[in-house]
Design a protein around this motif. Sequence first.
Motif, PDB file in Angstrom:
ATOM      1  N   GLU A  23     -21.167 -27.983   5.868  1.00  0.00           N
ATOM      2  CA  GLU A  23     -19.894 -27.495   5.316  1.00  0.00           C
ATOM      3  C   GLU A  23     -18.875 -27.282   6.422  1.00  0.00           C
ATOM      4  O   GLU A  23     -17.706 -27.644   6.306  1.00  0.00           O
ATOM      5  CB  GLU A  23     -20.110 -26.174   4.570  1.00  0.00           C
ATOM      6  CG  GLU A  23     -20.616 -26.362   3.139  1.00  0.00           C
ATOM      7  CD  GLU A  23     -21.088 -25.041   2.534  1.00  0.00           C
ATOM      8  OE1 GLU A  23     -21.874 -25.113   1.573  1.00  0.00           O
ATOM      9  OE2 GLU A  23     -20.693 -23.953   3.049  1.00  0.00           O
ATOM     10  N   LYS A  24     -19.375 -26.691   7.512  1.00  0.00           N
ATOM     11  CA  LYS A  24     -18.476 -26.470   8.658  1.00  0.00           C
ATOM     12  C   LYS A  24     -17.927 -27.786   9.176  1.00  0.00           C
ATOM     13  O   LYS A  24     -16.740 -27.911   9.470  1.00  0.00           O
ATOM     14  CB  LYS A  24     -19.235 -25.777   9.797  1.00  0.00           C
ATOM     15  CG  LYS A  24     -19.288 -24.290   9.682  1.00  0.00           C
ATOM     16  CD  LYS A  24     -19.748 -23.721  11.025  1.00  0.00           C
ATOM     17  CE  LYS A  24     -20.287 -22.331  10.869  1.00  0.00           C
ATOM     18  NZ  LYS A  24     -21.143 -21.938  11.998  1.00  0.00           N
ATOM     19  N   ASP A  69     -17.597 -30.562   7.557  1.00  0.00           N
ATOM     20  CA  ASP A  69     -16.658 -31.135   6.586  1.00  0.00           C
ATOM     21  C   ASP A  69     -15.305 -30.423   6.633  1.00  0.00           C
ATOM     22  O   ASP A  69     -14.264 -31.037   6.439  1.00  0.00           O
ATOM     23  CB  ASP A  69     -17.240 -31.053   5.162  1.00  0.00           C
ATOM     24  CG  ASP A  69     -18.434 -31.971   5.014  1.00  0.00           C
ATOM     25  OD1 ASP A  69     -18.551 -32.937   5.816  1.00  0.00           O
ATOM     26  OD2 ASP A  69     -19.280 -31.738   4.111  1.00  0.00           O
ATOM     27  N   GLN A  70     -15.353 -29.127   6.887  1.00  0.00           N
ATOM     28  CA  GLN A  70     -14.084 -28.369   6.931  1.00  0.00           C
ATOM     29  C   GLN A  70     -13.451 -28.374   8.320  1.00  0.00           C
ATOM     30  O   GLN A  70     -12.477 -27.667   8.564  1.00  0.00           O
ATOM     31  CB  GLN A  70     -14.336 -26.919   6.497  1.00  0.00           C
ATOM     32  CG  GLN A  70     -14.674 -26.800   5.022  1.00  0.00           C
ATOM     33  CD  GLN A  70     -15.381 -25.485   4.706  1.00  0.00           C
ATOM     34  OE1 GLN A  70     -15.438 -24.575   5.551  1.00  0.00           O
ATOM     35  NE2 GLN A  70     -15.924 -25.371   3.512  1.00  0.00           N
ATOM     36  N   GLU A  71     -14.056 -29.156   9.216  1.00  0.00           N
ATOM     37  CA  GLU A  71     -13.550 -29.250  10.600  1.00  0.00           C
ATOM     38  C   GLU A  71     -13.544 -27.890  11.281  1.00  0.00           C
ATOM     39  O   GLU A  71     -12.648 -27.583  12.069  1.00  0.00           O
ATOM     40  CB  GLU A  71     -12.158 -29.889  10.649  1.00  0.00           C
ATOM     41  CG  GLU A  71     -12.081 -31.230   9.953  1.00  0.00           C
ATOM     42  CD  GLU A  71     -11.891 -32.403  10.917  1.00  0.00           C
ATOM     43  OE1 GLU A  71     -11.264 -32.210  11.961  1.00  0.00           O
ATOM     44  OE2 GLU A  71     -12.401 -33.500  10.621  1.00  0.00           O
TER      45      GLU A  71
END
Lengths: 312, 251
Positions: free
Chosen positions: A12-13, A15-17
Amino acid sequence: MSTELLEQKFNEKIDQEVRIEPKDWMPEKYRKTLIRQISQHAHSEIVGMLPEANWITRAPSLRRKAAALAKVQDEAGHGLYLYSACETLGVERDDLLADLHSGKAKYSSIFNYPTLSWADMGAIGWLVDGAAIMNQVPLCRASYGPYARAMVRVCKEESFHQRQGYEIMLTLCKGSEAQKKMAQDALNRWWWPSLMMFGPTDADSKHTEQSMRWGIKRFTNDELRQKFVDVTIPQAEILGLTVPDKDLKWNEERGHYDFGEINWEEFFNVISGNGPCNKQRIDARKKAYDDGAWVREAANAYAEKKAKKKVA
Amino acid sequence: MTDQNKFDYILQQADNCLILGQRLAEWCGHGPILEQDIALTNISLDLIGQARLFYQYAAEIQGEEKTEDDLAYLRDAWGFKNVLLVEQPNGDFGFTIMRQFLYDTFSCYFYEALMSSSDERLASIAAKSHKETLYHMKWSADWVIRLGDGTVESHNRVQQALNELWSYKDEIVIETSADSDALAAGYGVSLAELKEKRDAKITAVLEEATLSIPEGTYSHKGGKEGVHSEHLGYILADLQFLQRAYPGNEW
């Protein structure tokens, strides 16, 4: 927290940069990939000092000598922060160096080519640092925080080196016939190895897909190589030099330059140890390390004595 | 030439800086620890920078549209006025450190005194160089102590270096006519006063480093008058190669 959940959070991190930091959980493979890539980069900086150091004592003016010293010193500095970035992943610099000396770890193959004339100092700055910048600018956005931050500083200095190298070429190309010949000869020798710096074609690159998924890599090898060619050809034209590729031509339809086939046999040969200077480069690094053993031991012994005195 | 003596006086120090800077540059990429590789290169860079400031001034005094590069690249060995100490080969890291220490303990006090030169240009070059040299002397003195008081091997190596370099340490404080004329004219430095401070510093550091001070009092000399060791010819062959092979080009 289960490994699956940790991995999900990690993804998730990514993907969220959101940057991954040293104390965050990360998949073992991500950590290993980073160690491989960052240490390879650090090794490239310190091995890369050697071909340029070869011309410092012979630099043709005091201004050039000072600039050459400053440049090679910057490279040592880059090596230093990249080794430090690597150490945040739980490895020691000495172990990384042992891998370089044993041949287990790789470094950029370009440094296995010799520097034969002063013009090579120009060509390396212009082409090699130019190619390095193409590769490295996207790394300033790499998902691993310490790496990304180190790369911001590295890229600033590399872009200065690139301009400095181009300026050496420009001075030679405006000079005497012998100087122009020197510049052309350097371009002839460094052009193809510079294109090889982007690595194998996308079809043959084994690390690209996973590294892009993890946000360590942002563009493919072929994309970056094309970008380098497109930027560099007009610069060669300004110099009045001929790029040694008979298939090179502007492709109106693609909006890019077409260029000839890279000699991959040479590429794989240099990687596997058969380049003109592979042995000399590693021998020089090993010699520096071995000759320095007594110095490092003395520094440690002295530090221990001091520490004991403090306690007492 | 407006002032031959000032020209000669400036070249003495300019040549010391250039030749030692050139020697240290040979270490680049080959240092024992990455941090020390950077330090050696950094000191080399400072010395080349100091040489340039002196050569630029000397070239102006010379007139004839000469440049810093004419002075560095187009004189032969007999025209160089550096002391023999700085042209000695690097040897191992301990030898390089001891050579550096014996030079830094001179240059640091030299610049300190030159800051009061009646020649404003020399005083300003000295002020800039003094700041750099304070750091150099701290670095080389720290390493003399660390190696001297480190392991048996490092102690022996650096003691050996000291023994070999001992007879090269005093040429730099022996007055030439350029030195005495410069002092008399008010722009030079008193080498006698400098030597006292320098010797005290050397003794203090060597004692802390647990090294034995050699007894010899003999001093090699000749460099300041242009009579050098065999090493200088090779240093210049390397340094001047491109300017000699392709004369009159811009680089």
